[in-house]
Scaffold this motif. Structure first.
Motif, short mmCIF file in Angstrom:
data_model
loop_
_atom_site.label_atom_id
_atom_site.label_comp_id
_atom_site.label_asym_id
_atom_site.label_seq_id
_atom_site.Cartn_x
_atom_site.Cartn_y
_atom_site.Cartn_z
N TYR A 267 0.82 -1.21 0.00
CA TYR A 267 0.00 0.00 0.00
C TYR A 267 0.86 1.26 0.00
O TYR A 267 0.45 2.28 -0.56
N ASN A 268 2.01 1.21 0.65
CA ASN A 268 2.93 2.35 0.66
C ASN A 268 4.31 1.83 0.30
O ASN A 268 5.07 1.40 1.16
N LEU A 269 4.64 1.90 -0.98
CA LEU A 269 5.86 1.27 -1.49
C LEU A 269 7.14 1.75 -0.80
O LEU A 269 7.99 0.93 -0.43
N PRO A 270 7.34 3.06 -0.58
CA PRO A 270 8.59 3.50 0.06
C PRO A 270 8.82 2.88 1.43
O PRO A 270 9.97 2.73 1.86
N GLU A 271 7.75 2.52 2.13
CA GLU A 271 7.90 2.01 3.49
C GLU A 271 8.25 0.53 3.54
O GLU A 271 8.52 0.00 4.62
N THR A 272 8.29 -0.13 2.40
CA THR A 272 8.60 -1.56 2.41
C THR A 272 10.04 -1.82 2.84
O THR A 272 10.36 -2.93 3.29
N MET A 273 10.91 -0.82 2.71
CA MET A 273 12.29 -0.99 3.14
C MET A 273 12.50 -0.51 4.58
O MET A 273 13.62 -0.47 5.07
N ASP A 429 16.32 -8.30 -2.89
CA ASP A 429 15.99 -9.62 -3.44
C ASP A 429 15.06 -10.39 -2.51
O ASP A 429 14.26 -11.21 -2.96
N VAL A 430 15.15 -10.11 -1.21
CA VAL A 430 14.31 -10.80 -0.23
C VAL A 430 13.02 -10.02 0.03
O VAL A 430 11.92 -10.58 0.04
N LEU A 431 13.14 -8.70 0.23
CA LEU A 431 11.99 -7.90 0.65
C LEU A 431 11.16 -7.37 -0.52
O LEU A 431 9.97 -7.11 -0.35
N MET A 432 11.76 -7.17 -1.67
CA MET A 432 11.05 -6.70 -2.87
C MET A 432 11.45 -7.55 -4.06
O MET A 432 12.06 -7.06 -5.02
N PRO A 433 11.15 -8.83 -4.03
CA PRO A 433 11.66 -9.75 -5.05
C PRO A 433 11.04 -9.54 -6.42
O PRO A 433 9.97 -8.94 -6.57
N GLY A 434 11.76 -10.05 -7.43
CA GLY A 434 11.20 -10.09 -8.78
C GLY A 434 11.13 -8.76 -9.48
O GLY A 434 12.04 -7.93 -9.44
N PHE A 435 9.99 -8.55 -10.12
CA PHE A 435 9.74 -7.44 -11.05
C PHE A 435 9.30 -6.20 -10.25
O PHE A 435 8.17 -5.76 -10.32
#
Length: 522
Positions: A267-273, A429-435
């Protein structure tokens, strides 16, 4: 009976055979894959059922500048312009006749003699417009109202326990009452419900460029299917809104999704890290639910230790939350018996972040800021786990400062830049994998560092022949990184990037460099 125009409002567009709707007490309605879905597959592509300008609630001086009700841009250069019929802000004759303005609030304001500005402006005026437009669906498109709007989650009971939500809804009720000249109890309840629907389900996005103009465009949209997507801090899908007046949203799989799996986005992409404590507080504050995704439920955050702090009482242990999905849970050391309360943890982290913000506020030259950040990174590296989200923030800032001036950095700084990119990419690679956008950007940044390294080696006459293999290997790695990044940027002409042309700029740059690389490799 649903009319043809109303039926188009419910049309899901591309990909509707890929998912089905499920329901649970905890998640409400959500989407699951009805078949296996490949990475990068387009799952949903649809137009919004209602859209409107968004409010900038961070700065009253900026937030008070009118937003155009036609194209949703901030009217910084022409704040006096108004619709000739209703007297509300529009930035051009074209926007004055935009369907979503003419067919909604313009008619209401003319009929009820509603003057601009309304009773409450910042930070609620534009949400008032979106609430009004959503309310009007009840009479214009009753099937959309019944089958979509009323079935969306709104968390009214939770929101009514939060003073800032109650205050916002009170201002909304005042404005809508003025718009409609009356507001009975039933309508009041609908307004409060719609307010919650917008908070929980609307896609909000801001953009600094639109149709070649240097302007800020803030948009909120509700979609038939996309608004049912659930949240995860390790999403398997990503979203983008196209750069046209249609505001179509595209949902693509970031990884392969198995039949029966929940389809989710961040829902809030910047906060995924960010760390779990920060994420769960933010999610509960804005979307009014407690995230229990696989990452939030794991105190190590899938083995990344993104929140881990060096123990205050022993040399080798790390402090982690005992119950990570509970904000006030105590933090315990994995190496000794030390237990710390959350306020102490928060104060400790705030002090580090304040030092970082002080560096940014000073507006140093690029080189000086990088040096100060590298020093801060070394100093705080003894206090936090090497993967800690604050250290990631430092590294990402350094990367962004240096990536456009790599020709001017020395060999040591270049190697440090490359290591930062590799380090961040390993976590992504772990927290925001793939595309994902995060991985694509890091792949591009790393490729630029490696290109500079290869260029330096080829220009050095003292390099021995044995370095030719190293250079060839560098080019192969660069080719792989850029090919992967291009897969993302070719599909992201959207509001997820800072300006209208940013995605194109990345794609053009990569294609040009790939052409040169392929001639060398071949």
């Amino acid at each position: 009976m649903i009319c043809e125009k109303e039926d188009s409002q419910l049309d899901s567009g591309i990909g509707s055979d890929m998912f089905e709707i499920k329901h649970s007490e905890e998640m409400g309605r959500y989407l699951v894959a009805s078949r296996n879905i490949d990475e990068r597959a387009l799952i949903i592509c649809e137009k919004p059922i209602v859209c409107g300008p968004g409010d900038d609630d961070r700065n009253i001086d900026v937030g008070e500048i009118p937003m155009c009700l036609g194209c949703f841009t901030r009217m910084t250069s022409n704040p006096w312009m108004r619709c000739s019929k209703c007297g509300w802000p529009v930035c051009s004759a074209e926007c004055e006749i935009a369907d979503h303005h003419v067919e909604n609030e313009c008619q209401v304001f003319i009929s009820n003699s509603v003057a601009y500005p309304c009773r409450h402006t910042w930070p609620i005026v534009n949400k008032s417009i979106l609430v009004l437009r959503t309310l009007l669906l009840k009479s214009k498109f009753p099937a959309v109202w019944q089958e979509v709007i009323l079935k969306l989650e709104h968390h009214t009971k939770i929101r009514q326990t939060k003073p800032y939500c109650v205050k916002g809804d009170e201002m909304l009720l005042d404005n809508i009452s003025d718009f409609l000249n009356d507001c009975g109890y039933e309508l009041e309840q609908e307004i409060i419900q719609i307010s919650g629907v917008i908070n929980v389900n609307a896609f909000s996005t801001a953009k600094s460029e639109f149709q070649g103009r240097d302007c800020v465009r803030i948009i909120q949209c509700i979609y038939t299917w996309a608004s049912l997507l659930s949240h995860s801090c390790v999403p398997n899908a990503c979203w983008s809104i196209d750069n046209t007046k249609e505001l179509k949203i595209s949902i693509r799989a970031t990884t392969s999704i198995k039949k029966g799996d929940v389809i989710n986005i961040a829902y809030n992409l910047p906060e995924t890290m960010s760390g779990t404590l920060h994420r769960i507080i933010s999610t509960e504050d804005v979307a009014h639910f407690l995230c229990r995704c696989k990452r939030c439920s794991d105190k190590t955050e899938l083995g990344t230790f993104t929140s881990a702090i060096k123990c205050f009482d022993c040399e080798n242990g790390y402090l982690l939350p005992e119950k990570p999905t509970i904000a006030d849970s105590e933090w315990e050391c994995c190496g000794c018996d030390s237990v710390q309360a959350v306020p102490k943890i928060v104060l400790f982290l705030n002090n580090i972040e304040e030092t970082y913000e002080n560096i940014r506020r000073r507006q140093y030259s690029r080189d000086i800021e990088v040096k100060k950040l590298e020093l801060l990174l070394r100093q705080t590296g003894d206090l936090l786990h090497e993967n800690h989200y604050i250290l990631q923030e430092f590294r990402m800032r350094i990367i962004n400062l240096q990536v456009h001036s790599l020709d001017n950095v020395n060999e040591m700084d270049l190697e440090r830049f490359i290591n930062h990119c590799k380090f961040m990419l390993k976590i992504a690679d772990v927290l925001m994998p793939g595309f994902s956008k995060t991985r694509a950007l890091l792949q591009f940044f790393l490729s630029q560092g490696l290109l500079r390294k290869a260029s330096t080696k080829t220009q050095d006459p003292e390099e021995e022949e044995e370095s030719e293999k190293e250079i060839a290997d560098l080019y192969k790695e660069i080719h792989y990184l850029q090919t992967r990044a291009l897969l993302y940027f070719n599909n992201q002409h959207s509001y997820n990037l800072r300006s209208e042309t940013e995605s194109n700029q990345f794609a053009v740059c990569i294609k040009r460099q790939l052409k040169n690389l392929e001639s060398y490799i071949n």
